[in-house]
Design a protein around this motif. Sequence first.
Motif, PDB file in Angstrom:
ATOM      1  N   GLY A  59      36.674  29.532  31.777  1.00  2.24           N
ATOM      2  CA  GLY A  59      35.631  31.492  32.044  1.00  2.24           C
ATOM      3  C   GLY A  59      35.105  32.066  30.890  1.00  2.24           C
ATOM      4  N   PRO A  60      34.114  32.783  31.240  1.00  4.80           N
ATOM      5  CA  PRO A  60      34.098  34.266  30.713  1.00  4.80           C
ATOM      6  C   PRO A  60      34.755  35.426  30.016  1.00  4.80           C
ATOM      7  N   GLU A  61      35.692  34.867  29.192  1.00  5.31           N
ATOM      8  CA  GLU A  61      36.931  36.491  28.882  1.00  5.31           C
ATOM      9  C   GLU A  61      36.494  38.346  29.475  1.00  5.31           C
ATOM     10  N   ASP A  62      35.493  38.045  29.597  1.00  3.45           N
ATOM     11  CA  ASP A  62      34.792  39.541  30.093  1.00  3.45           C
ATOM     12  C   ASP A  62      34.908  39.317  31.794  1.00  3.45           C
ATOM     13  N   ALA A  63      35.239  38.094  32.234  1.00  5.27           N
ATOM     14  CA  ALA A  63      34.472  37.989  33.905  1.00  5.27           C
ATOM     15  C   ALA A  63      34.911  39.035  34.712  1.00  5.27           C
ATOM     16  N   ALA A  64      34.600  39.535  35.139  1.00  6.15           N
ATOM     17  CA  ALA A  64      35.006  41.176  36.386  1.00  6.15           C
ATOM     18  C   ALA A  64      36.524  39.966  37.361  1.00  6.15           C
ATOM     19  N   GLN A  65      36.267  39.145  37.844  1.00 14.20           N
ATOM     20  CA  GLN A  65      36.839  38.390  38.783  1.00 14.20           C
ATOM     21  C   GLN A  65      38.028  37.122  38.171  1.00 14.20           C
ATOM     22  N   ARG A  66      39.405  37.319  38.188  1.00 13.48           N
ATOM     23  CA  ARG A  66      39.880  36.749  37.154  1.00 13.48           C
ATOM     24  C   ARG A  66      41.150  36.419  37.699  1.00 13.48           C
ATOM     25  N   VAL A  67      42.140  34.813  37.480  1.00 11.83           N
ATOM     26  CA  VAL A  67      43.294  34.427  38.325  1.00 11.83           C
ATOM     27  C   VAL A  67      43.955  34.434  37.087  1.00 11.83           C
ATOM     28  N   THR A  68      45.412  34.657  37.571  1.00 17.45           N
ATOM     29  CA  THR A  68      46.364  33.973  36.092  1.00 17.45           C
ATOM     30  C   THR A  68      47.481  33.457  36.928  1.00 17.45           C
ATOM     31  N   GLY A  69      48.239  33.429  36.327  1.00 22.10           N
ATOM     32  CA  GLY A  69      49.749  32.350  36.931  1.00 22.10           C
ATOM     33  C   GLY A  69      50.329  31.274  36.035  1.00 22.10           C
ATOM     34  N   PRO A  70      51.244  30.737  35.495  1.00 23.50           N
ATOM     35  CA  PRO A  70      52.103  29.338  35.374  1.00 23.50           C
ATOM     36  C   PRO A  70      50.930  28.604  35.831  1.00 23.50           C
ATOM     37  N   ALA A  71      50.879  27.856  34.595  1.00 22.74           N
ATOM     38  CA  ALA A  71      49.949  26.696  35.237  1.00 22.74           C
ATOM     39  C   ALA A  71      50.494  25.716  36.233  1.00 22.74           C
ATOM     40  N   LEU A  72      51.599  25.461  36.427  1.00 25.16           N
ATOM     41  CA  LEU A  72      52.484  24.122  37.526  1.00 25.16           C
ATOM     42  C   LEU A  72      52.556  25.107  39.041  1.00 25.16           C
ATOM     43  N   ASP A  73      52.270  26.903  38.830  1.00 25.60           N
ATOM     44  CA  ASP A  73      52.177  27.443  40.492  1.00 25.60           C
ATOM     45  C   ASP A  73      50.398  27.364  41.064  1.00 25.60           C
ATOM     46  N   PHE A  74      49.570  27.404  39.923  1.00 25.17           N
ATOM     47  CA  PHE A  74      47.967  26.525  39.915  1.00 25.17           C
ATOM     48  C   PHE A  74      48.066  25.148  40.345  1.00 25.17           C
ATOM     49  N   CYS A  75      48.624  24.759  39.771  1.00 22.77           N
ATOM     50  CA  CYS A  75      48.881  22.848  40.423  1.00 22.77           C
ATOM     51  C   CYS A  75      49.099  23.027  41.712  1.00 22.77           C
ATOM     52  N   LEU A  76      50.171  23.292  41.955  1.00 25.18           N
ATOM     53  CA  LEU A  76      50.854  22.930  43.053  1.00 25.18           C
ATOM     54  C   LEU A  76      49.491  24.119  44.599  1.00 25.18           C
ATOM     55  N   LEU A  77      49.273  25.600  43.946  1.00 21.04           N
ATOM     56  CA  LEU A  77      48.137  25.272  44.755  1.00 21.04           C
ATOM     57  C   LEU A  77      47.289  25.062  45.409  1.00 21.04           C
ATOM     58  N   VAL A  78      46.597  24.374  43.553  1.00 23.04           N
ATOM     59  CA  VAL A  78      45.296  23.628  43.972  1.00 23.04           C
ATOM     60  C   VAL A  78      45.702  21.744  44.823  1.00 23.04           C
ATOM     61  N   THR A  79      46.612  21.443  45.006  1.00 19.77           N
ATOM     62  CA  THR A  79      46.649  20.591  45.034  1.00 19.77           C
ATOM     63  C   THR A  79      47.381  20.388  47.134  1.00 19.77           C
ATOM     64  N   GLN A  80      47.432  21.832  46.715  1.00 20.54           N
ATOM     65  CA  GLN A  80      47.877  22.034  48.269  1.00 20.54           C
ATOM     66  C   GLN A  80      49.527  21.788  48.609  1.00 20.54           C
ATOM     67  N   ARG A  81      50.107  21.896  47.648  1.00 21.37           N
ATOM     68  CA  ARG A  81      51.747  21.260  47.890  1.00 21.37           C
ATOM     69  C   ARG A  81      52.753  22.268  47.798  1.00 21.37           C
ATOM     70  N   ALA A  82      51.988  23.453  48.346  1.00 24.39           N
ATOM     71  CA  ALA A  82      53.195  24.720  47.904  1.00 24.39           C
ATOM     72  C   ALA A  82      52.227  26.142  48.882  1.00 24.39           C
ATOM     73  N   HIS A  83      52.353  26.693  49.238  1.00 25.39           N
ATOM     74  CA  HIS A  83      51.214  27.177  50.146  1.00 25.39           C
ATOM     75  C   HIS A  83      51.530  28.866  49.225  1.00 25.39           C
ATOM     76  N   ARG A  84      50.560  29.795  49.269  1.00 26.58           N
ATOM     77  CA  ARG A  84      49.953  30.507  47.861  1.00 26.58           C
ATOM     78  C   ARG A  84      51.494  31.651  47.780  1.00 26.58           C
ATOM     79  N   ALA A  85      51.596  32.347  49.197  1.00 30.25           N
ATOM     80  CA  ALA A  85      52.515  33.690  49.539  1.00 30.25           C
ATOM     81  C   ALA A  85      53.905  33.442  48.418  1.00 30.25           C
ATOM     82  N   ASP A  86      54.362  31.973  48.342  1.00 31.62           N
ATOM     83  CA  ASP A  86      55.368  30.947  47.110  1.00 31.62           C
ATOM     84  C   ASP A  86      55.156  30.933  46.013  1.00 31.62           C
TER      85      ASP A  86
END
Length: 272
Positions: free
Chosen positions: A202-229
């Motif tokens: 996505g655009p470097e200057d986008a107003a909305q952003r998502v950041t974090g470890p790739a592992l945690d992002f993958c656990l999130l989008v495959t629904q293998r862990a809850h966002r809170a964790d």
Amino acid sequence: MSEPTPVFDDLRDESEELDRLVAGLGAEQWGLATPAPGWSVAHQIAHLAWTDRSAFLAVTDPERFRALVEKALAAPDSFVDEGAEEGAALPPEELLARWREGRAALDRALRDSVPGARFPWYGPPMSAASMATGRLMETWAHGQDVADALGVVRAPTDRLRHVVRIGVRARDFAFGVRGLSAPGEEFRVEVVAPSGALWTYGPEDAAQRVTGPALDFCLLVTQRAHRADLAVRAEGPDADRWLDIAQAFAGPPGAGRPPRTGTEGGRAGEAP
């Protein structure tokens, strides 16, 4: 023949890593419960074998694959579980052999496919590389279920880049499958790979952003862990909403996993 692509090799390597995890298990361990209610280790491997077989038919025999789609449409709430139940009832050595044979056949079919070909699937038609990416995502996600059941912590690899990519690309689908309008603007996604590299979308200057470890992002989008964790963070209301509903798999929304401190919830969604 398809042009050589790293995702074919990465899918093979991901499958072999999971194979090494289950190859030496005893019968009792194959029956261990995984975080997916009602699914044992055997169910997880059986599901992968069943879906590899579906993908093989999609690539090599579209008419037979369409018959599977018709069965899925006739029983949308049960056909995935039925496929897993059938395989899980096999002796472990037979199930393991079936999975190995099926994924090897799929690997050959994908590598031998005509460049530019697109194959039917339960969603939009897919290229050979996209099919392999989807299979890698599922193999990694169900492998996580197996690892959790066995109490094993897997070392993440940069093969996760494929899971990250499909998760990012599925953003609008995650909104649409819930009857929500997708955001009109692109998000900036920045995740840190296991190797330490920064993967960006996505655009470097986008107003909305998502950041974090790739592992945690993958656990999130495959629904293998809850966002809170997880250490995935959002900036902006739409990005924040996305992290609540993100999914990298086709099909209806999954119930997701409960937070570690919460009550037990439903099984994460499966890509047929």
